[in-house]
Design a protein around this motif. Structure first.
Motif, PDB file in Angstrom:
ATOM      1  N   MET A  40       9.141  10.004 -12.090  1.00 22.42           N
ATOM      2  CA  MET A  40       9.911   8.766 -12.056  1.00 22.42           C
ATOM      3  C   MET A  40      10.766   8.708 -10.796  1.00 22.42           C
ATOM      4  SD  MET A  40      11.110   8.425 -16.000  1.00 22.42           S
ATOM      5  CE  MET A  40      11.337   6.659 -15.809  1.00 22.42           C
ATOM      6  N   SER A  41      10.974   7.500 -10.307  1.00 24.58           N
ATOM      7  CA  SER A  41      11.828   7.307  -9.139  1.00 24.58           C
ATOM      8  C   SER A  41      13.294   7.354  -9.553  1.00 24.58           C
ATOM      9  CB  SER A  41      11.521   5.962  -8.482  1.00 24.58           C
ATOM     10  OG  SER A  41      11.972   4.901  -9.315  1.00 24.58           O
ATOM     11  N   VAL A  42      14.156   7.526  -8.569  1.00 22.07           N
ATOM     12  CA  VAL A  42      15.597   7.488  -8.826  1.00 22.07           C
ATOM     13  C   VAL A  42      15.968   6.127  -9.407  1.00 22.07           C
ATOM     14  CG1 VAL A  42      17.896   7.595  -7.773  1.00 22.07           C
ATOM     15  CG2 VAL A  42      16.128   9.206  -7.067  1.00 22.07           C
ATOM     16  N   GLY A  43      15.369   5.082  -8.880  1.00 18.22           N
ATOM     17  CA  GLY A  43      15.649   3.735  -9.386  1.00 18.22           C
ATOM     18  C   GLY A  43      15.329   3.591 -10.866  1.00 18.22           C
ATOM     19  N   ASP A  44      14.201   4.157 -11.290  1.00 18.33           N
ATOM     20  CA  ASP A  44      13.846   4.129 -12.713  1.00 18.33           C
ATOM     21  C   ASP A  44      14.894   4.858 -13.546  1.00 18.33           C
ATOM     22  OD1 ASP A  44      11.464   2.775 -12.192  1.00 18.33           O
ATOM     23  OD2 ASP A  44      10.280   4.626 -12.090  1.00 18.33           O
ATOM     24  N   LEU A  45      15.362   5.993 -13.035  1.00 18.51           N
ATOM     25  CA  LEU A  45      16.365   6.777 -13.762  1.00 18.51           C
ATOM     26  C   LEU A  45      17.713   6.066 -13.782  1.00 18.51           C
ATOM     27  CD1 LEU A  45      15.258  10.267 -12.492  1.00 18.51           C
ATOM     28  CD2 LEU A  45      15.089   9.420 -14.838  1.00 18.51           C
ATOM     29  N   VAL A  46      18.066   5.400 -12.683  1.00 18.58           N
ATOM     30  CA  VAL A  46      19.314   4.632 -12.633  1.00 18.58           C
ATOM     31  C   VAL A  46      19.310   3.571 -13.737  1.00 18.58           C
ATOM     32  CG1 VAL A  46      20.570   2.907 -11.261  1.00 18.58           C
ATOM     33  CG2 VAL A  46      19.844   5.069 -10.211  1.00 18.58           C
ATOM     34  N   LYS A  47      18.189   2.862 -13.873  1.00 19.13           N
ATOM     35  CA  LYS A  47      18.081   1.831 -14.914  1.00 19.13           C
ATOM     36  C   LYS A  47      18.192   2.451 -16.301  1.00 19.13           C
ATOM     37  CE  LYS A  47      15.017  -1.023 -12.163  1.00 19.13           C
ATOM     38  NZ  LYS A  47      13.622  -1.413 -11.976  1.00 19.13           N
ATOM     39  N   ALA A  48      17.582   3.595 -16.500  1.00 23.11           N
ATOM     40  CA  ALA A  48      17.560   4.224 -17.821  1.00 23.11           C
ATOM     41  C   ALA A  48      18.928   4.746 -18.244  1.00 23.11           C
ATOM     42  CB  ALA A  48      16.539   5.360 -17.845  1.00 23.11           C
ATOM     43  N   VAL A  49      19.642   5.390 -17.325  1.00 21.88           N
ATOM     44  CA  VAL A  49      20.911   6.031 -17.708  1.00 21.88           C
ATOM     45  C   VAL A  49      22.137   5.184 -17.392  1.00 21.88           C
ATOM     46  CG1 VAL A  49      19.990   8.372 -17.614  1.00 21.88           C
ATOM     47  CG2 VAL A  49      21.066   7.413 -15.591  1.00 21.88           C
ATOM     48  N   GLY A  50      21.966   4.133 -16.596  1.00 22.56           N
ATOM     49  CA  GLY A  50      23.076   3.220 -16.328  1.00 22.56           C
ATOM     50  C   GLY A  50      24.166   3.773 -15.441  1.00 22.56           C
ATOM     51  N   LEU A  51      23.802   4.660 -14.532  1.00 19.06           N
ATOM     52  CA  LEU A  51      24.759   5.214 -13.578  1.00 19.06           C
ATOM     53  C   LEU A  51      24.396   4.759 -12.175  1.00 19.06           C
ATOM     54  CD1 LEU A  51      24.863   8.878 -14.925  1.00 19.06           C
ATOM     55  CD2 LEU A  51      26.589   7.106 -15.267  1.00 19.06           C
ATOM     56  N   ALA A  52      25.316   4.919 -11.254  1.00 21.87           N
ATOM     57  CA  ALA A  52      25.073   4.562  -9.858  1.00 21.87           C
ATOM     58  C   ALA A  52      24.001   5.477  -9.259  1.00 21.87           C
ATOM     59  CB  ALA A  52      26.365   4.692  -9.053  1.00 21.87           C
ATOM     60  N   GLN A  53      23.291   4.963  -8.281  1.00 20.69           N
ATOM     61  CA  GLN A  53      22.219   5.723  -7.640  1.00 20.69           C
ATOM     62  C   GLN A  53      22.733   7.034  -7.074  1.00 20.69           C
ATOM     63  OE1 GLN A  53      21.796   6.128  -3.986  1.00 20.69           O
ATOM     64  NE2 GLN A  53      20.077   7.478  -4.445  1.00 20.69           N
ATOM     65  N   SER A  54      23.890   7.022  -6.437  1.00 19.00           N
ATOM     66  CA  SER A  54      24.424   8.244  -5.836  1.00 19.00           C
ATOM     67  C   SER A  54      24.746   9.293  -6.906  1.00 19.00           C
ATOM     68  CB  SER A  54      25.658   7.941  -4.988  1.00 19.00           C
ATOM     69  OG  SER A  54      26.673   7.356  -5.789  1.00 19.00           O
ATOM     70  N   THR A  55      25.224   8.843  -8.048  1.00 19.70           N
ATOM     71  CA  THR A  55      25.540   9.759  -9.145  1.00 19.70           C
ATOM     72  C   THR A  55      24.269  10.377  -9.714  1.00 19.70           C
ATOM     73  OG1 THR A  55      27.510   8.464  -9.668  1.00 19.70           O
ATOM     74  CG2 THR A  55      26.688   9.954 -11.392  1.00 19.70           C
ATOM     75  N   VAL A  56      23.266   9.545  -9.942  1.00 11.47           N
ATOM     76  CA  VAL A  56      21.983  10.056 -10.454  1.00 11.47           C
ATOM     77  C   VAL A  56      21.383  11.032  -9.449  1.00 11.47           C
ATOM     78  CG1 VAL A  56      19.610   9.419 -11.086  1.00 11.47           C
ATOM     79  CG2 VAL A  56      21.540   8.062 -11.936  1.00 11.47           C
TER      80      VAL A  56
END
Length: 110
Positions: A40-56
């Motif tokens: 999965m891309s970082v973007g997919d994970l950002v959407k899933a966990v609801g955190l900022a891209q830098s945090t993920v």
């Protein structure tokens, strides 16, 4: 020297695994990647966990350092997936730390 004590190198390795999961967001990321069973891309994970891209991204860095999560280049992007070897060895680490007998296959998360 105390007999029956977990050797220091193994204790240090296990401690690094437990530290990596000492944040609830990292636990959620690992669990989500394990359930998705695909890179999965970082973007997919950002959407899933609801955190900022830098945090993920910071969480993924920590998880890749202990090899719970593996990273692969896909063009200019990076995709992350669960390390299936860790799915097998991490519960064994918890069992050993809690005083249960070590299963036949306990080793590093490779």
């Amino acid at each position: 020297m105390v007999t029956g004590l977990l050797d220091r190198a193994t204790a240090e390795e296990y401690a690094s695994w437990f530290r990596a999961l000492a944040d609830p967001s990292r636990v959620q990321i690992v669990e989500y990647l394990a359930r998705q069973a695909r890179p999965m891309s970082v973007g997919d994970l950002v959407k899933a966990v609801g955190l900022a891209q830098s945090t993920v991204s910071q969480h993924l860095k920590i998880l890749t350092e202990v090899r719970f999560v593996l990273v692969e280049a896909v063009g200019n992007a990076r995709h992350y997936r669960i390390n299936q070897a860790c799915v097998g060895c991490f519960p064994s680490a918890a069992d050993v730390v809690m005083g249960r007998p070590a299963p036949s296959r306990v080793g590093g998360c490779a």
